[in-house]
Design a protein around this motif. Structure first.
Motif, PDB file in Angstrom:
ATOM      1  N   UNK A 209       0.948  -1.129  -0.106  1.00 20.67           N
ATOM      2  CA  UNK A 209      -0.020   0.018   0.108  1.00 20.67           C
ATOM      3  C   UNK A 209       0.888   1.206  -0.024  1.00 20.67           C
ATOM      4  N   UNK A 210       1.889   1.153   0.815  1.00 19.53           N
ATOM      5  CA  UNK A 210       2.837   2.469   0.860  1.00 19.53           C
ATOM      6  C   UNK A 210       3.361   2.870  -0.397  1.00 19.53           C
ATOM      7  N   UNK A 211       3.975   1.742  -1.062  1.00 20.74           N
ATOM      8  CA  UNK A 211       4.479   1.737  -2.639  1.00 20.74           C
ATOM      9  C   UNK A 211       3.282   2.123  -3.477  1.00 20.74           C
ATOM     10  N   UNK A 212       2.098   1.633  -3.520  1.00 22.12           N
ATOM     11  CA  UNK A 212       1.157   2.134  -4.295  1.00 22.12           C
ATOM     12  C   UNK A 212       1.072   3.763  -4.155  1.00 22.12           C
ATOM     13  N   UNK A 213       0.773   4.003  -2.909  1.00 25.16           N
ATOM     14  CA  UNK A 213       0.209   5.166  -2.640  1.00 25.16           C
ATOM     15  C   UNK A 213       1.452   6.446  -3.066  1.00 25.16           C
ATOM     16  N   UNK A 214       2.514   5.911  -2.886  1.00 27.33           N
ATOM     17  CA  UNK A 214       3.613   6.793  -3.197  1.00 27.33           C
ATOM     18  C   UNK A 214       3.525   6.786  -4.716  1.00 27.33           C
ATOM     19  N   UNK A 215       3.697   5.914  -5.443  1.00 25.87           N
ATOM     20  CA  UNK A 215       3.530   5.781  -7.087  1.00 25.87           C
ATOM     21  C   UNK A 215       2.297   6.811  -7.356  1.00 25.87           C
ATOM     22  N   UNK A 216       1.174   6.806  -6.715  1.00 31.03           N
ATOM     23  CA  UNK A 216       0.165   7.537  -7.147  1.00 31.03           C
ATOM     24  C   UNK A 216       0.153   9.072  -7.116  1.00 31.03           C
ATOM     25  N   UNK A 217       1.233   9.373  -5.860  1.00 30.71           N
ATOM     26  CA  UNK A 217       1.408  10.803  -5.604  1.00 30.71           C
ATOM     27  C   UNK A 217       2.601  11.393  -6.611  1.00 30.71           C
ATOM     28  N   UNK A 218       3.499  10.259  -7.017  1.00 34.56           N
ATOM     29  CA  UNK A 218       4.603  10.733  -7.956  1.00 34.56           C
ATOM     30  C   UNK A 218       3.749  11.046  -9.397  1.00 34.56           C
ATOM     31  N   UNK A 219       2.923  10.230  -9.776  1.00 31.31           N
ATOM     32  CA  UNK A 219       2.278  10.505 -11.034  1.00 31.31           C
ATOM     33  C   UNK A 219       1.214  11.701 -10.951  1.00 31.31           C
ATOM     34  N   UNK A 220       0.681  12.089  -9.880  1.00 32.07           N
ATOM     35  CA  UNK A 220      -0.254  13.001 -10.028  1.00 32.07           C
ATOM     36  C   UNK A 220       0.516  14.264  -9.497  1.00 32.07           C
ATOM     37  N   UNK A 221       1.746  14.338  -8.932  1.00 32.46           N
ATOM     38  CA  UNK A 221       2.253  15.478  -8.405  1.00 32.46           C
ATOM     39  C   UNK A 221       3.844  15.329  -9.034  1.00 32.46           C
ATOM     40  N   UNK A 222       4.015  16.027 -10.093  1.00 29.53           N
ATOM     41  CA  UNK A 222       5.620  16.002 -10.557  1.00 29.53           C
ATOM     42  C   UNK A 222       6.200  16.686 -10.066  1.00 29.53           C
ATOM     43  N   UNK A 223       5.770  17.703  -9.040  1.00 24.86           N
ATOM     44  CA  UNK A 223       6.643  18.542  -8.383  1.00 24.86           C
ATOM     45  C   UNK A 223       6.906  17.820  -6.794  1.00 24.86           C
ATOM     46  N   UNK A 224       6.757  16.507  -6.840  1.00 24.40           N
ATOM     47  CA  UNK A 224       6.704  15.977  -5.468  1.00 24.40           C
ATOM     48  C   UNK A 224       8.139  16.080  -4.880  1.00 24.40           C
ATOM     49  N   UNK A 225       8.210  16.636  -3.748  1.00 21.27           N
ATOM     50  CA  UNK A 225       9.639  16.757  -3.135  1.00 21.27           C
ATOM     51  C   UNK A 225       9.946  15.449  -2.268  1.00 21.27           C
ATOM     52  N   UNK A 226      10.997  14.835  -2.840  1.00 23.77           N
ATOM     53  CA  UNK A 226      11.246  13.232  -2.170  1.00 23.77           C
ATOM     54  C   UNK A 226      11.562  13.418  -0.609  1.00 23.77           C
TER      55      UNK A 226
END
Length: 264
Positions: A209-226
């Motif tokens: 779930x953690x991986x999936x939610x992280x992947x979803x946020x990476x896709x929806x937020x190109x400006x995501x700060x690691x």
């Protein structure tokens, strides 16, 4: 059950779509149980398949009445080795497939089985409709009707649902002791409950779930700060996050996003 699917909708490695792939949502009565019905023409031999925390019944459209096969939850990505045929699938949420099944899922992760091994005559019932249907819509309607007949008598485990809700709400980052306190189940009972329903442990499911939610946020937020993601998803540091993502996705975040855009 409805609340879980509103909070959490798993995505593929190509969330923007890809050539030859289509999906459609189920009717309202099945939406708490079925992520989608889908179809795909097998033309890509190097298509990445990522852990989406779902399970699928898959039929190959080849003119015969085959009863399909059932893919349990996968923990790792892989590249599919496809042929030149068409597929039709029913994609269940990780916690709902067992509600339609005739046996529990203990020891079943990362594997594929004949549909009847888990779902009795469901595959055989659907096979002639899948084989004779002319369109994706006709196949989806046949699958929907067959599954609607099986809704009567379905009874979900509230302890399991409460645990899953807490896992999703905490982005997959929490201790087993917190799940036990939330559900009032012992760690051993919780392990057995998850194994029977999904074939994996609470810890393994939380990690997916953690991986999936992280992947979803990476896709929806190109400006995501690691660094922000490190804190939000409970990683020890940036290398921990990047290594875990690469282990799950077989590529780093930039490569994964480029792949999604290129195939979309």
């Amino acid at each position: 059950m409805h609340l879980l699917t509103e909070k959490y909708k798993p995505i593929l490695c190509t969330p923007f779509g890809r050539d030859g792939y289509r999906e459609t949502a189920p009717c309202a009565a099945l939406s708490p149980y079925i992520r989608c019905f889908w179809t795909e023409r097998e033309i890509e031999r190097d298509l990445l398949v990522i852990p989406d925390t779902c399970m699928d019944i898959i039929f190959r459209i080849d003119g015969t009445e085959n009863s399909g096969f059932f893919c349990t939850i996968d923990e790792n990505s892989f590249y599919s080795a496809n042929g030149d045929s068409e597929l039709f699938g029913v994609r269940f949420y990780a916690w709902t497939a067992h509600l339609f099944a005739k046996r529990d899922f203990t020891g079943s992760k990362n594997l594929a089985f004949p549909t009847e091994e888990f779902f009795g005559n469901l595959g055989a019932e659907l096979a002639p409709y899948i084989a004779s249907a002319k369109t994706f819509e006709e196949r989806a309607a046949a699958a929907e009707n067959a599954l609607l007949k099986r809704l009567d008598g379905i009874c979900a485990d509230n302890n399991l649902l409460n645990a899953i809700d807490l896992i999703i709400g905490n982005h997959g980052s929490l201790e087993i002791s917190e799940l036990c306190a939330h559900t009032t189940l012992s760690a051993r009972t919780l392990e057995r409950t998850f194994a029977a329903a999904m074939g994996i442990s609470p810890k393994a499911f939380s990690s997916l779930v953690r991986y999936q939610l992280l992947w979803q946020e990476m896709i929806s937020r190109p400006d995501l700060n690691i660094l922000d993601a490190v804190e939000k998803y409970g990683y020890a540091d940036q290398p921990h996050l990047l290594n875990d993502f690469r282990r799950r996705h077989l590529m780093n975040p930039k490569q994964a996003i480029d792949y999604a855009i290129k195939r979309g």
